[in-house]
Design a protein around this motif. Structure first.
Motif, PDB file in Angstrom:
ATOM      1  N   ASP A   1    -118.215  -0.196 -53.291  1.00 19.45           N
ATOM      2  CA  ASP A   1    -119.086   0.967 -53.386  1.00 19.45           C
ATOM      3  C   ASP A   1    -119.574   1.404 -52.006  1.00 19.45           C
ATOM      4  O   ASP A   1    -119.637   2.603 -51.706  1.00 19.45           O
TER       5      ASP A   1
ATOM      6  N   ARG B   1    -115.401   6.961 -56.193  1.00 19.38           N
ATOM      7  CA  ARG B   1    -116.726   6.369 -56.401  1.00 19.38           C
ATOM      8  C   ARG B   1    -117.122   6.434 -57.874  1.00 19.38           C
ATOM      9  O   ARG B   1    -117.654   5.460 -58.433  1.00 19.38           O
TER      10      ARG B   1
ATOM     11  N   ALA C   1    -117.692   3.167 -60.452  1.00 21.77           N
ATOM     12  CA  ALA C   1    -118.911   2.968 -61.241  1.00 21.77           C
ATOM     13  C   ALA C   1    -118.599   2.886 -62.726  1.00 21.77           C
ATOM     14  O   ALA C   1    -119.203   2.079 -63.460  1.00 21.77           O
TER      15      ALA C   1
ATOM     16  N   VAL D   1    -117.919  -5.555 -55.965  1.00 19.91           N
ATOM     17  CA  VAL D   1    -118.295  -4.207 -56.421  1.00 19.91           C
ATOM     18  C   VAL D   1    -119.162  -3.523 -55.374  1.00 19.91           C
ATOM     19  O   VAL D   1    -118.951  -2.338 -55.043  1.00 19.91           O
ATOM     20  N   ASP D   2    -120.162  -4.272 -54.833  1.00 16.06           N
ATOM     21  CA  ASP D   2    -121.035  -3.676 -53.814  1.00 16.06           C
ATOM     22  C   ASP D   2    -120.240  -3.291 -52.565  1.00 16.06           C
ATOM     23  O   ASP D   2    -120.489  -2.248 -51.949  1.00 16.06           O
TER      24      ASP D   2
ATOM     25  N   GLU E   1    -116.779  -0.704 -63.485  1.00 18.59           N
ATOM     26  CA  GLU E   1    -117.321  -1.931 -62.880  1.00 18.59           C
ATOM     27  C   GLU E   1    -117.113  -3.136 -63.787  1.00 18.59           C
ATOM     28  O   GLU E   1    -116.820  -4.255 -63.321  1.00 18.59           O
TER      29      GLU E   1
END
Length: 402
Positions: A227, A187, A191, A223-224, A194
């Motif tokens: 994540d 994670r 981030a 990306v979402d 990205e």
């Protein structure tokens, strides 16, 4: 004491001369003369006997003198046999060790190192440890430690050990923190990178998508989604991807233990790691760090006993005293180890004693035995002088009475 014995003999000679000169003045001087005369004979006889044990009296090659130097080889053999028959026979060692409570003694000392002479023992041990550590050739010993460590690691096959350790960790759920850490790392990496994902989508999108701005929308969705996937893995211990990761760990554990190709790969990596100069430098530093730590502990053993190690040692001492089962186990182990050492090395110890005595020259063994017996040798001369004098008085009394 040698001077006292010799002085007493000279005193008897002087007393004899005086008594002989005064014999006509009173009959009592006859008893004094008899005492002094017999005392000289007894003193000289015992001087001859004591001297004949260790050397030739007056350096004269009188037969059956210098007994110990002439028989030193036989003495060494007899001493070695005495040790073998009375101390180093496994049955004798087992019987004597059976009466010893090694665990209890160790427990009492660990629980109270300063009591019952323990402080003196600790200080003596501390000085001995310092002298040994300072006297050792650090370069040579460090090389020996490194060689021993490397040899042991080379001879140990790591792959099965790693596989069994991984199996045990999975069985006790100790692998879960590793997976959790991996998820958190993923994670954080997503981030932090990205922009790379967005750049990749932008570069691979067509000109129409870039013109309409849909590439940015697509990158945001990707990306979402990633994540959200990682977040779900972090929250759900039963997530399918986590299950896949666990299956992969179980498969790795099996391959480490049973796959010949994997075992060869691990061994190859181990050898490459051991031959790496950085690893060799690290191993070389291990001994020096250990030696310095032991030296600090030896210089101030009370500081060590005051710390956490001391508390742990005191708890161990209390356990050894209270846990009878543990004490019996330790005593049995010590007894078996001692009996095994006697069986394996008894002949070597006996041979060492015999060969050491054989290697001594006559002067050395004479000096050591004479010093070991000590003052008693001279008391033999003194007693011989006095007893001889009393016997002389007795004989003179009988002669006068008749």
């Amino acid at each position: 004491m040698r001077r006292v014995a010799t002085g007493l003999l000279l005193a008897m000679a002087a007393l004899f001369l005086a008594a002989r000169a005064l014999a006509d003045q009173h009959s009592a001087w006859g008893f004094v003369r008899a005492f002094a005369e017999a005392a000289m004979v007894g003193g000289l006889a015992d001087w001859f006997a004591v001297t004949a044990l260790f050397r030739h009296p007056l350096h004269l090659p009188i037969p059956h003198t210098a007994i110990i130097p002439r028989n030193k080889d036989r003495i060494g053999d007899q001493l070695a046999n005495f040790l073998r028959e009375n101390f180093l026979i496994p049955s004798v060692v087992a019987r004597r060790m059976g009466r010893m409570d090694v665990a209890g003694a160790a427990g009492r000392w660990l629980a109270n190192p300063q009591g019952a002479g323990g402080g003196r023992l600790a200080r003596g041990t501390s000085r001995l440890a310092q002298e040994v550590l300072n006297a050792l050739d650090q370069d040579r010993l460090g090389g020996m430690v490194r060689a021993m460590l490397v040899t042991r690691v080379r001879e140990t096959e790591l792959s099965p050990m790693l596989g069994r350790a991984l199996d045990a960790a999975i069985a006790e759920d100790r692998h879960l923190p590793i997976i959790d850490h991996g998820v958190r790392w993923a994670r954080g990496a997503l981030a932090a990178n990205e922009h790379l994902v967005r750049a990749m989508v932008h570069d691979r999108a067509g000109s129409i998508l870039r013109w309409t701005g849909l590439d940015e929308t697509l990158a945001t969705k990707i990306v979402d989604g990633l994540d959200r996937l990682v977040a779900e893995m972090a929250e759900d211990r039963d997530h399918p991807l986590r299950q896949k990761a666990e299956e992969g760990l179980r498969s790795l554990a099996r391959r480490l233990q049973h796959d010949p190709a994997m075992r060869v790969r691990v061994e190859t990596m181990k050898i490459e790691l051991l031959e790496n100069p950085a690893m060799q430098d690290w191993i070389n530093g291990l001994w020096e760090q250990a030696r310095l730590a032991m030296l600090r502990a030896a210089r101030d053993p009370e500081a060590v006993l005051r710390g956490k190690l001391g508390e742990a040692l005191r708890q161990l001492g209390a356990t050894l005293q209270d846990d009878a089962r543990l004490g019996r186990t330790i005593n049995r182990f010590v007894r078996r180890a001692t009996v095994g050492a006697a069986a394996d090395y008894g002949d070597s110890i006996v041979r060492l004693v015999s060969e050491t005595v054989r290697g001594w020259d006559a002067g050395t063994i004479t000096m050591r035995l004479e010093h070991a017996v000590g003052k008693d040798l001279q008391f033999i001369r003194i007693n011989g002088t006095l007893v001889g004098g009393l016997v002389g008085v007795l004989i003179h009394t009988v002669d006068v009475a008749l």
